[in-house]
Scaffold this motif. Structure first.
Motif, short mmCIF file in Angstrom:
data_model
loop_
_atom_site.label_atom_id
_atom_site.label_comp_id
_atom_site.label_asym_id
_atom_site.label_seq_id
_atom_site.Cartn_x
_atom_site.Cartn_y
_atom_site.Cartn_z
N UNK A 596 0.84 -1.19 0.00
CA UNK A 596 0.00 0.00 0.00
C UNK A 596 0.88 1.24 0.00
N UNK A 597 0.39 2.30 -0.65
CA UNK A 597 1.06 3.59 -0.62
C UNK A 597 0.19 4.56 0.16
N UNK A 598 0.76 5.15 1.21
CA UNK A 598 0.03 6.06 2.08
C UNK A 598 0.41 7.50 1.73
N UNK A 599 -0.60 8.30 1.39
CA UNK A 599 -0.37 9.69 1.01
C UNK A 599 -1.11 10.61 1.96
N UNK A 600 -0.46 11.70 2.34
CA UNK A 600 -1.09 12.63 3.27
C UNK A 600 -0.16 13.76 3.68
N UNK A 601 1.14 13.52 3.59
CA UNK A 601 2.10 14.57 3.96
C UNK A 601 2.32 15.52 2.79
N UNK A 871 7.63 -3.96 11.18
CA UNK A 871 6.55 -4.18 12.14
C UNK A 871 7.04 -5.13 13.22
N UNK A 872 6.39 -5.12 14.39
CA UNK A 872 6.85 -5.98 15.49
C UNK A 872 6.93 -7.47 15.13
N UNK A 873 6.03 -7.93 14.23
CA UNK A 873 6.05 -9.34 13.85
C UNK A 873 6.95 -9.62 12.65
N UNK A 874 7.65 -8.61 12.17
CA UNK A 874 8.60 -8.73 11.04
C UNK A 874 7.94 -9.08 9.72
N UNK A 875 6.61 -8.98 9.64
CA UNK A 875 5.91 -9.31 8.40
C UNK A 875 5.81 -8.11 7.45
N UNK A 876 5.87 -6.91 8.00
CA UNK A 876 5.75 -5.70 7.19
C UNK A 876 6.98 -4.83 7.35
N UNK A 877 7.25 -4.05 6.32
CA UNK A 877 8.27 -3.01 6.39
C UNK A 877 7.63 -1.72 5.90
N UNK A 878 7.88 -0.65 6.63
CA UNK A 878 7.40 0.66 6.21
C UNK A 878 8.59 1.52 5.81
N UNK A 879 8.43 2.30 4.75
CA UNK A 879 9.50 3.19 4.30
C UNK A 879 8.92 4.57 4.03
N UNK A 880 9.65 5.58 4.42
CA UNK A 880 9.26 6.96 4.16
C UNK A 880 10.25 7.60 3.22
N UNK A 881 9.77 8.51 2.37
CA UNK A 881 10.61 9.00 1.29
C UNK A 881 10.47 10.51 1.09
N UNK A 882 11.46 11.03 0.39
CA UNK A 882 11.40 12.43 -0.03
C UNK A 882 10.24 12.66 -1.00
N UNK A 883 9.70 11.60 -1.60
CA UNK A 883 8.57 11.76 -2.53
C UNK A 883 7.24 11.99 -1.80
N UNK A 884 7.28 12.17 -0.46
CA UNK A 884 6.13 12.53 0.38
C UNK A 884 5.21 11.35 0.70
N UNK A 885 5.60 10.14 0.36
CA UNK A 885 4.75 8.98 0.61
C UNK A 885 5.40 8.04 1.60
N UNK A 886 4.53 7.21 2.20
CA UNK A 886 4.97 6.05 2.98
C UNK A 886 4.52 4.82 2.23
#
Length: 1182
Positions: A596-601, A871-886
């Motif tokens: 998923x791509x999270x947009x809001x910033x 994530x605590x269960x190591x199943x997910x990774x989140x990344x934040x970028x200069x492109x304003x998305x997570x």
């Protein structure tokens, strides 16, 4: 008196707040519910009213008592009294059986509406908050409280009296977490300085509420236990209550004066004990019976002093049901009772009799006949549209408990009823759902613009209920799912129709399919195909829920078009793609790791953190905001604002959750560390002591310490509970950019711009070791889960280094081989299987830390990856970028890589079609020009030679030559038959970049435009400079020759200039209302073809619509996130397909992306459905 314009505006603004219509004590719904009778509850009411007027009293008065003890009647009386005393600010009466009153979604916004109505001084403050928040329906409960109640009250200068909120039956609010959150938020009323807010609250003493009060200061609440009132007072009040009710029955039914007799009155009072509910239920049943004398005697039979009050209540419920289930059809009536009443008590939202009948597929008369006999326990209005509700939730508890409901034929098996409701929902949806249910027709139609009346007309309330809750009923049933069963069949036929319906009724983010990981229970070979489809459906929803929520018909456009080739949903519904999308873009083969791509910033995302309980993700940005995300849906649930914004470039950089998830720490450019409650978004303290910006924060795993690193070259250790400074550590000679605790909390690692990593003893602050080896600034540090290794990344040397955490000795060096040097973030996964890094070249890189071997690269961001976390269960990774998305990545899919087409290695900056449309040329930041076949999307040529970004490309009129202009200050002329460079021409000013190139029709010259808007004309036969002049524009973006070659048009911003090539004089300048990215002349020189349409230069009109003479006059283009056809939005572009450059030829739109990919979409423009914007067909351009 006429209203002022300001009053009208404020009233319109208040309509934007979600409002539960029947929440207030004086709502029409509660009109016939009683107040306390005179001379009853005297001492208690006096105590409550005294509290309500005492400015020094606790801010919350909690009246708690068992079911049936009269809490709601007391609450209604308190609300009425406070209203008469002009103290009532708002009231909210929760009810399990009433839509909008059994959950927290509209709780605080409803309170805010009432406060604005009852307190005129507060209305401007609340309206100001509404203006500043456009996504009100998506705000979390905590954000609603903060923005629409707490902050407006805080901004009141002075208020002369107390404001009372009356909240009844909080235990009937769904969700233990929401209940406790509401209590924590309400307790903040004690901190208000000017406005004095008091909350009167009633509930049963349920565990979530007791826990909620346990976690707020004792001084903030005053408690009163209703069922502990002395026996004599209760007997007195009960006697008055019973006498009053029976007297009303005697008068209404014209019974003798001696009825019911003092003995019966006293017996009823004794049987009721402390339960007013018991007495009122008996009186209600007797009042509605055909023979009151007979039925009162019948109900009072069998009294024993040993029976508990609950037992007496159960007995009366049993007698009421038996009164309905009598006669020759006892078995049939019993089954009907279970079906209808069982459904009523288990519905997630109440329904009217008509809607319930439709949902259950029974005749409406059957429902009404059943309800008529049960009006003493069910609230049934004479109005056809009113929902059926329980008079008291104890009736539900009774029917669902086999120990209390001893008559087996009346006991409700909730698993069976849930299963029946699930089956009814599936049947109903299968009958009514179809594509474009509301006849929107236009693909870009917005859900927010569809009137509620239209939605309800096309999707009746029973169908809406089925769409929202079928998965809920399935999960609470004993239904065993199998391949090709009714669920599988429904998803295969109606999955997209169901999502469209959810979008229209505003339930896409609430869909249980999104929030629940698996509806296919149990996992077995019996439902293997169904489980695969459900997984694919969830990926489809997560990938498209924001789009579909916004524009429902994009399900059949954007969502299907851009889903992977092997998506089961895409394959199943391939024939549902709207036919005017002819040639679809190349997409990935299967669902990859990008979840998923999270947009809001609004600016770069520089930090991301998972809460240890796995519920939330926090992100911090240079836009000075911290956003909180619901990980089950990807929806934003709130934002944190509080760091100072007086700086020229305010930002929040690091964020971190405490180990128990109860605190969130954020550091900022303002030099402070702030602590927040992530659930209430309230401040828990400001830590001050640094003299410069905060660059890093970290909690110790044991939760006892918080570390902060700063540009002031120091590390500070804090006690997160008290905010006290524990220690200041000095030693680095430059900014401390990263801090991390070892798993046992004994060591602290710090990385600095002085190129070193230092290890510190947290108990003493002593230096334990220095890790040296990086040749650049340290960006990140991370301990392995067992604490043996320390990983570090550097901004400059393109390496990740592993160190022995105890000795500081070098363990291993991992080179990234990235195009651009620099590791911006590095972190171990909690299970130790991955080491992840964010890099300058827009990638997330994964290694196996045990070997240092490369595992996978995650591509998708279009700018630097500044933050990574697991994530605590190591199943997910989140990344934040200069492109304003997570981005959220599913690590179970890291090996599922699609076959990416040939593409540029960096952003596409320029594109152009050949005159015959057979080729597309693209120029990129990677210094290369690529040639593409638009009909297949395949690469058919690579032109290399530029040493810097290619900013412009253009074909000659005969299509044999291609010109490319570059940041290297040269123009290259290519022979397309040989793919060789014929000439290299340099711009006259060596310090300027080429940003546009154009061929005249005769092919003898080539024009280039540089940054200073200098037009250079080159002789194509020799490559020599032929002439030059300046446009005197800030920067010209596009240029085109007229068909006769005499005029040269250049565009900048909203200005088009026309120049005579021979005289080098400007002949005309036109100011337009839009930015025209691409221009070509029509054959008669009178108009310009643009993305937006035909620009008539004589009439100064832009023709947007399709005319009879030129069906292609309407322009295809990308505007923001949409592909537009004239003024109409037709295709939404997901995050991975947003454009950095575009070009159009006839019906083919070429999209260049920041990732370096080039994609093509072909449209059948004559069949694109058009909206009302095409009625006028034109707009003035001056």
């Amino acid at each position: 008196m006429a209203k002022s314009g300001s009053q009208d505006e404020q009233e319109q603004l208040l309509l934007k707040l979600p409002n539960a219509d029947h929440a207030a004590f004086d709502s029409r719904l509660w009109e016939h519910d009683p107040l306390c009778l005179p001379n009853t509850r005297v001492d208690l009411l006096k105590q409550i009213i005294t509290w309500s007027g005492n400015p020094d009293a606790a801010c919350i008065f909690w009246l708690n008592g068992m079911a049936g003890t009269g809490k709601t009647t007391i609450a209604r009386t308190v609300a009425r009294t406070c209203a008469n005393l002009k103290r009532l600010g708002a009231s909210f009466f929760f009810s399990t059986s009433q839509d909008d009153l059994n959950h927290a979604t509209k709780f605080f916004t409803t309170i805010a509406v009432q406060l604005a109505s009852n307190i005129p001084a507060l209305q401007p403050c609340i309206c100001k908050a509404i203006r500043e928040n456009h996504n009100i329906s998506h705000l979390s409960v905590a954000e609603q409280w903060k923005r629409f109640i707490f902050e407006p009250l805080s901004n009141l200068r002075e208020l002369s009296h107390l404001i009372i909120l009356v909240i009844d039956a909080l235990d009937e609010c769904q969700g233990a977490n929401d209940i406790q959150l509401i209590l924590r938020l309400l307790s903040q009323a004690a901190t208000l300085r000017t406005a004095r807010l008091r909350i009167f609250l009633t509930s049963r003493p349920e565990i979530p509420i007791r826990l909620g009060f346990h976690h707020i200061p004792h001084a903030a609440h005053q408690d009163f236990i209703l069922h502990n009132i002395s026996e004599s007072i209760i007997q007195h009040d009960m006697m008055i209550f019973v006498c009053n009710k029976l007297e009303n029955i005697r008068n209404d039914r014209s019974l003798p004066e001696d009825w019911p007799g003092q003995d019966n009155v006293e017996l009823l009072v004794r049987k009721a004990d402390k339960l007013f509910l018991y007495a009122s239920t008996v009186c209600r049943f007797v009042h509605q019976s055909t023979n009151p004398r007979k039925y009162l005697s019948h109900l009072l039979q069998g009294y024993t002093t040993r029976r508990s009050p609950t037992g007496e209540l159960d007995a009366i419920y049993t007698k009421i049901i038996k009164h309905f289930v009598t006669g020759d059809f006892e078995e049939e009536l019993s089954e009907r009772f279970k079906q209808i009443v069982g459904s009523i008590i288990l519905l997630s939202d109440p329904l009217s009799a008509e809607a319930l009948a439709k949902l259950l597929h029974v005749d409406e008369w059957e429902v009404k006949d059943t309800l008529d006999s049960l009006r003493s326990v069910l609230d049934v209005s004479e109005s056809q549209d009113c929902d059926i509700r329980l008079i008291h939730p104890s009736f539900r508890d009774f029917l669902l408990d086999p120990q209390r409901c001893s008559e087996r034929q009346f006991w409700i098996d909730k698993n069976q009823i849930h299963g029946d409701l699930f089956a009814s929902c599936i049947k109903l949806m299968s009958k009514h759902l179809k594509r474009d249910m509301c006849n929107l027709k236009v693909p870009g139609a917005l859900a927010s613009e569809v009137k509620d009346s239209v939605v309800e007309n096309c999707l009746s309330l029973d169908v809406q209920y089925a769409c929202l809750y079928w998965v809920h009923h399935l999960r609470h049933s004993n239904v065993i799912l199998r391949d090709n069963d009714r669920v599988h069949t429904f998803l295969q036929k109606h999955f997209l129709h169901w999502l469209e319906a959810l979008s229209l009724i505003g339930g896409i983010f609430d869909s249980a399919l999104v929030k629940q990981t698996n509806i296919s229970k149990p996992n077995s070979d019996l439902n293997h195909e169904l489980r695969l489809m459900v997984y694919d459906a969830k990926r489809f929803v997560l990938n498209n829920c924001s789009t579909v929520e916004y524009a429902p018909l994009q399900l059949y456009c954007s969502a299907l078009v851009f889903s992977p080739l092997m998506s089961k949903i895409k394959i199943q519904f391939r024939h549902q793609v709207l036919p005017w999308i002819k040639n679809r873009p190349a997409v990935q083969y299967d669902w990859g790791p990008s979840l998923q791509t999270l947009e809001g910033h609004g600016l770069m995302v520089c930090s991301v953190a998972f809460s240890p309980d796995g519920q939330l993700l926090a992100s911090a940005s240079f836009d000075n905001k911290v956003l909180l995300w619901d990980l089950s849906t990807g929806a934003t649930i709130g934002g944190i604002h509080g760091h100072s914004s007086y700086e020229e470039f305010p930002w929040v950089s690091p964020v971190m959750f405490s180990p128990d998830s109860k605190l969130l720490a954020s550091g900022s450019h303002d030099g402070t560390v702030r602590l927040w409650d992530p659930f209430t978004v309230s401040s828990h303290g400001i830590l001050e002591g640094h003299s410069s910006s905060i660059s890093a924060v970290a909690f110790s795993p044991d939760g006892n310490l918080l570390a902060s690193g700063s540009y002031d070259k120091t590390i500070m250790l804090w006690d997160p509970l008290t905010g006290a400074t524990h220690r200041t550590i000095n030693g680095h000679s430059d900014c401390v950019s990263a801090v991390a605790f070892s798993p046992d909390s004994r060591l602290l690692a710090s990385g600095s711009h002085d190129h070193t990593v230092r290890l510190w003893d947290t108990s003493t602050g002593a230096l334990c070791g220095i890790c040296e080896g990086h040749c650049g600034k340290i960006s990140s540090v991370s301990f392995s889960p067992v604490g043996k290794l320390l990983a570090t990344g550097s901004l400059n040397d393109n390496t990740v280094r592993l160190w022995d955490a105890f000795t500081g000795a070098a363990h291993r060096t991992i080179k990234t081989h990235s195009i651009e040097p620099g590791i911006l973030a590095v972190v171990f996964s909690p299970n130790g299987q991955f080491l992840a890094a964010g890099s300058h070249d827009n990638k997330v890189i994964l290694w196996d830390p045990s070997t240092g071997g490369w595992n996978c690269t995650l591509d998708g961001h279009t700018d630097e990856v500044l933050a990574v976390t697991f994530s605590p269960d190591s199943l997910l990774l989140a990344s934040g970028s200069r492109d304003r998305t997570i981005r959220l990545w599913d690590l179970s899919r890291v090996t599922s890589r699609g076959t990416a087409p040939d593409c540029h290695s960096n952003e596409v900056l320029a594109m152009a079609f050949s005159p015959d449309g057979q080729l597309l040329a693209s120029g990129s930041d990677d210094s290369i020009v690529r040639l593409w076949d638009p009909s297949t999307g395949e690469l058919c040529g690579v032109l290399e030679g530029h040493s810097n970004s290619v900013m412009a490309v253009a074909f000659s009129q005969n299509g044999q030559l291609l010109a490319s202009g570059s940041f290297d200050r040269t123009i290259r002329l290519w022979d397309l038959s040989t793919r060789a460079a014929l000439r290299i021409m340099k711009v006259p000013n060596e310090n300027e970049t080429v940003i546009a190139v154009a061929f005249p029709p005769d092919g003898q010259l080539l024009a280039s435009i540089s940054e200073s808007s200098t037009v250079s004309l080159f002789d194509l036969s020799t490559g020599a400079l032929h002439d030059m002049f300046n446009c005197n524009l800030d920067k010209a973006w596009r240029a085109v020759f007229s068909p006769d070659g005499q005029l040269f048009a250049v565009v900048h911003d909203k200005i088009i200039q026309f120049w005579d090539i021979k005289t080098k004089q400007k002949t005309e300048e036109v100011k337009v209302v839009d930015y025209y990215e691409e221009l070509t002349y029509t054959t008669d020189d009178s108009s310009l073809q643009t993305f937006q349409g035909i620009l008539d230069l004589k009439q100064r009109i832009l023709w947007e619509s399709r005319s009879q003479s030129n069906p292609r006059s309407c322009g295809l283009r990308v505007n923001g996130y949409w592909v537009k056809f004239g003024a109409d939005s037709i295709l939404w572009l997901p995050a991975d397909y947003r454009v950095s450059s575009q070009s159009v030829q006839y019906d083919v739109l070429a999209l260049g992306h920041k990732s370096g990919r080039v994609t093509f979409v072909e449209f059948d423009r004559d069949n694109i459905p058009l909206g009302e914007s095409f009625v006028s067909g034109c707009q003035q351009i001056i």
